[in-house]
Design an enzyme around this catalytic site. Structure first.
Site, mmCIF file in Angstrom:
data_model
loop_
_atom_site.group_PDB
_atom_site.id
_atom_site.type_symbol
_atom_site.label_atom_id
_atom_site.label_comp_id
_atom_site.label_asym_id
_atom_site.label_seq_id
_atom_site.Cartn_x
_atom_site.Cartn_y
_atom_site.Cartn_z
ATOM 1 N N CYS A 1 0.818 -1.220 0.000
ATOM 2 C CA CYS A 1 0.000 0.000 0.000
ATOM 3 C C CYS A 1 0.852 1.270 0.000
ATOM 4 O O CYS A 1 1.520 1.562 -0.984
ATOM 5 C CB CYS A 1 -0.988 -0.038 1.159
ATOM 6 S SG CYS A 1 -2.384 1.061 0.899
ATOM 7 N N HIS B 1 -3.831 -5.898 1.835
ATOM 8 C CA HIS B 1 -3.568 -6.054 3.263
ATOM 9 C C HIS B 1 -4.210 -7.357 3.708
ATOM 10 O O HIS B 1 -4.596 -8.197 2.891
ATOM 11 C CB HIS B 1 -4.235 -4.908 4.055
ATOM 12 C CG HIS B 1 -3.647 -3.565 3.823
ATOM 13 N ND1 HIS B 1 -2.468 -3.162 4.410
ATOM 14 C CD2 HIS B 1 -4.082 -2.535 3.086
ATOM 15 C CE1 HIS B 1 -2.215 -1.912 4.042
ATOM 16 N NE2 HIS B 1 -3.168 -1.512 3.235
HETATM 17 N N1 GLN Z 1 -1.420 6.728 0.649
HETATM 18 C C1 GLN Z 1 -2.214 5.552 0.911
HETATM 19 C C2 GLN Z 1 -3.569 5.746 0.207
HETATM 20 O O1 GLN Z 1 -3.596 5.653 -0.986
HETATM 21 C C3 GLN Z 1 -2.338 5.230 2.344
HETATM 22 C C4 GLN Z 1 -3.255 4.044 2.622
HETATM 23 C C5 GLN Z 1 -2.522 2.759 3.023
HETATM 24 O O2 GLN Z 1 -1.285 2.687 3.071
HETATM 25 N N2 GLN Z 1 -3.324 1.720 3.368
HETATM 26 O O3 GLN Z 1 -4.591 5.970 0.783
#
Ligand code: GLN
Length: 247
Positions: A96, A195
């Site tokens: 992410c 995740h």
């Molecule tokens: N910058 C990330 C997003 O696109 C943060 C979210 C994450 O790492 N789960 O929202």
């Protein structure tokens, strides 16, 4: 001979909002069950990488704020070493927000653009807080099988010529909810929005990372198969849940 692997876990205290440390625990257990020693080196802000060998990197996800805190330290302190390691084939799993920090840049909904390491040929743009986030169960077609998990990101990632997708979205949003792709692979660098944590329900992916980490220093070592029936049950349940959510 009992292999010893060195895993660098970058910014564990900052980039772990969605339980991404579960990926480390999975790798530790899958090594221990096979008699492989996995030494985890936790590297926080301002800290130096351990001496070589580095066999595997992991960096987890978090909100934009934490990414901003990490961005400069990652780029100024570790860019050269990471680029040298991944050029030599050291595997890297980035989830992410970390996936975004390995790209060319991440343009958040507000605040300055974050400059990435440029290892993954892609960029990410957050379309603004009035646009729904990419949230929910996700199923990805990967290497003839599937990857399952949960995604929660606002940024939309657009792969460029130098990056191959990790897989094709069967259920969920993936990189941007438009092109049908999820994640990216460049060499042995893997970026993903999945995740969950990712690895507990995707043992084949966990073992691919371990295989790639072992190969340079233990070329003849073969990972013995494990009884993954519990993981397969969780994996299949995640697929059913995702399809049920789609109605
Ligand atoms: N910058 C990330 C997003 O696109 C943060 C979210 C994450 O790492 N789960 O929202």
């Amino acid at each position: 001979m009992r292999p010893t692997l060195h895993l660098v876990h970058l910014y564990p205290g900052l980039l772990n909002l969605y339980g991404d440390r579960g990926n480390i625990i999975t790798l530790q257990k899958r090594c221990a069950w096979r008699g492989i020693e996995l030494r985890v080196h936790q590297i926080g802000l301002g800290e130096s990488l351990p001496p070589d060998p580095v066999d595997l990197y992991f960096m987890g996800g978090d909100q934009d704020r934490e990414q901003t805190v990490v961005e400069r330290d990652l780029r100024e302190r570790h860019r050269e070493a990471i680029q040298n390691h991944v050029s030599a084939g050291v595997p890297f799993l980035a989830v992410c927000g970390s996936y975004q920090l390995l790209q060319q840049y991440y343009r958040p909904a507000e605040g300055p653009e974050l400059v990435g390491l440029g290892i993954i040929d892609a960029y990410t743009v957050h379309p603004g807080h009035d646009v729904p986030r990419c949230v929910g169960n996700i199923v990805v077609e990967w290497e003839g099988g599937t990857i399952v998990g949960f995604e929660n990101h606002g940024g939309r990632t657009y792969l460029q010529a130098g990056a191959a997708p990790l897989g094709r979205v069967i259920q969920g949003h993936g990189n941007n909810g438009e092109d049908g792709f999820e994640g990216a692979r460049t060499g042995n660098v893997f970026g993903t929005y999945v995740h969950g944590s990712l690895l507990p329900k995707n043992p084949a992916f966990a073992d691919l990372l371990l295989h790639l980490a072992l190969k340079p220093r233990y070329p003849d070592y073969e990972l013995e198969p494990l009884d993954d029936s519990l993981e397969a049950t969780a994996h299949d349940a995640a697929i059913r849940r995702a399809r049920a959510m789609r109605g």
